[in-house]
Structure formats: structure tokens, C-alpha cells
Design a protein around this motif. Structure first.
Motif, PDB file in Angstrom:
ATOM      1  N   LEU A   1       7.141  30.521  27.555  1.00 34.07           N
ATOM      2  CA  LEU A   1       6.398  29.344  28.019  1.00 34.07           C
ATOM      3  C   LEU A   1       7.099  28.635  29.166  1.00 34.07           C
ATOM      4  N   ALA A   2       8.427  28.608  29.104  1.00 33.17           N
ATOM      5  CA  ALA A   2       9.208  27.864  30.108  1.00 33.17           C
ATOM      6  C   ALA A   2      10.507  28.616  30.386  1.00 33.17           C
ATOM      7  N   PRO A   3      10.456  29.627  31.262  1.00 40.15           N
ATOM      8  CA  PRO A   3      11.638  30.453  31.527  1.00 40.15           C
ATOM      9  C   PRO A   3      12.850  29.689  32.042  1.00 40.15           C
ATOM     10  N   GLU A   4      12.636  28.490  32.577  1.00 38.78           N
ATOM     11  CA  GLU A   4      13.754  27.702  33.099  1.00 38.78           C
ATOM     12  C   GLU A   4      14.122  26.538  32.184  1.00 38.78           C
ATOM     13  N   ASN A   5      13.719  26.598  30.937  1.00 43.18           N
ATOM     14  CA  ASN A   5      14.041  25.555  29.969  1.00 43.18           C
ATOM     15  C   ASN A   5      15.499  25.729  29.540  1.00 43.18           C
ATOM     16  N   LEU A   6      16.338  24.785  29.944  1.00 47.02           N
ATOM     17  CA  LEU A   6      17.772  24.906  29.666  1.00 47.02           C
ATOM     18  C   LEU A   6      18.072  24.959  28.168  1.00 47.02           C
ATOM     19  N   GLU A   7      17.372  24.176  27.375  1.00 49.29           N
ATOM     20  CA  GLU A   7      17.633  24.189  25.926  1.00 49.29           C
ATOM     21  C   GLU A   7      17.279  25.538  25.319  1.00 49.29           C
ATOM     22  N   ALA A   8      16.191  26.136  25.764  1.00 48.46           N
ATOM     23  CA  ALA A   8      15.801  27.447  25.247  1.00 48.46           C
ATOM     24  C   ALA A   8      16.824  28.506  25.654  1.00 48.46           C
ATOM     25  N   LEU A   9      17.288  28.437  26.892  1.00 51.95           N
ATOM     26  CA  LEU A   9      18.303  29.382  27.348  1.00 51.95           C
ATOM     27  C   LEU A   9      19.611  29.212  26.584  1.00 51.95           C
ATOM     28  N   GLU A  10      20.006  27.973  26.368  1.00 52.50           N
ATOM     29  CA  GLU A  10      21.232  27.703  25.611  1.00 52.50           C
ATOM     30  C   GLU A  10      21.099  28.227  24.186  1.00 52.50           C
ATOM     31  N   GLU A  11      19.954  27.954  23.566  1.00 50.27           N
ATOM     32  CA  GLU A  11      19.734  28.413  22.193  1.00 50.27           C
ATOM     33  C   GLU A  11      19.749  29.936  22.128  1.00 50.27           C
ATOM     34  N   ALA A  12      19.129  30.580  23.117  1.00 56.65           N
ATOM     35  CA  ALA A  12      19.117  32.041  23.153  1.00 56.65           C
ATOM     36  C   ALA A  12      20.540  32.594  23.274  1.00 56.65           C
ATOM     37  N   ALA A  13      21.326  32.021  24.167  1.00 59.19           N
ATOM     38  CA  ALA A  13      22.707  32.489  24.348  1.00 59.19           C
ATOM     39  C   ALA A  13      23.506  32.353  23.052  1.00 59.19           C
TER      40      ALA A  13
END
Length: 106
Positions: free
Chosen positions: A56-68
Motif C-alpha cells: 500500500l505504501a512502499p515508502e512507509n518508514l514504519e513498515a520498512l522498519e518493521e519488515a527489517a
């Protein structure tokens, strides 16, 4: 942990309509990981929430952090963890640069 169950129920209701809010999917992933009992779903459900948020939001920092963090700790996959961490750093640098430019603007 009754509070986590309440928050999960509230989050599920919020995801009912519309389902296109990346932040709500990240919140759901975090709540699923915090449950005291075995996960209501599984690590697959947590991963699905994170993937949905990023779709939904490839540049969502929280989603990226959670994924990492998810791929580093919960479901170890070094390649995926590093990929998401690098993307996070790239975007975070851009955000910091944008904020610095805002501060320095006359």
C-alpha cells in the motif's frame, strides 16, 4: 494481555473499511507479535500484514522498519532484513534532508 486483545479487536474493526491504510497494517503486525498467548494467526499473518502495508505504501518508514526487524528477529532471513534496512536508511536520509532544507529556508 487483555489490553492487547482489545487493541487487536479495535484494529480489526478499523481495517474493516477501508483496508488501504498501511499504518493500520503495521499496527496489526505489532499487536500480533505482542500477544501473550500463541499468535492468533501465526508469523505468516504478521508477515502478511507487513507485506500488505508495504504494498500500500512502499515508502512507509514504519513498515520498512518493521519488515527489517521482522526478518532479522522473528523470521530470520538476512537478505530480506538487509534489503528493508537499506531501503529504510535511503528513505530516512531523504526525509532528514528535506527537513534540514525546511529548517534552513529563509
Amino acid at each position: 494481555m487483555a489490553e492487547i486483545k482489545r487493541l487487536l479487536k479495535q484494529n480489526k474493526a478499523l481495517l474493516g473499511e477501508p483496508r488501504n491504510c498501511a499504518d493500520l497494517w503495521v499496527t496489526r503486525a505489532r499487536l500480533l507479535m505482542l500477544e501473550d498467548e500463541p499468535l492468533t494467526g501465526s508469523l505468516n499473518d504478521v508477515e502478511r500484514c507487513i507485506i500488505t502495508a508495504l504494498a500500500l505504501a512502499p515508502e512507509n518508514l514504519e513498515a520498512l522498519e518493521e519488515a527489517a526487524h521482522f526478518y532479522d528477529i522473528m523470521a530470520p532471513n538476512r537478505r530480506k532484513a538487509v534489503m528493508h534496512a537499506k531501503r529504510y536508511i535511503q528513505l530516512a536520509r531523504r526525509v532528514v534532508s528535506d527537513m534540514q532544507a525546511l529548517i534552513e529556508k529563509p
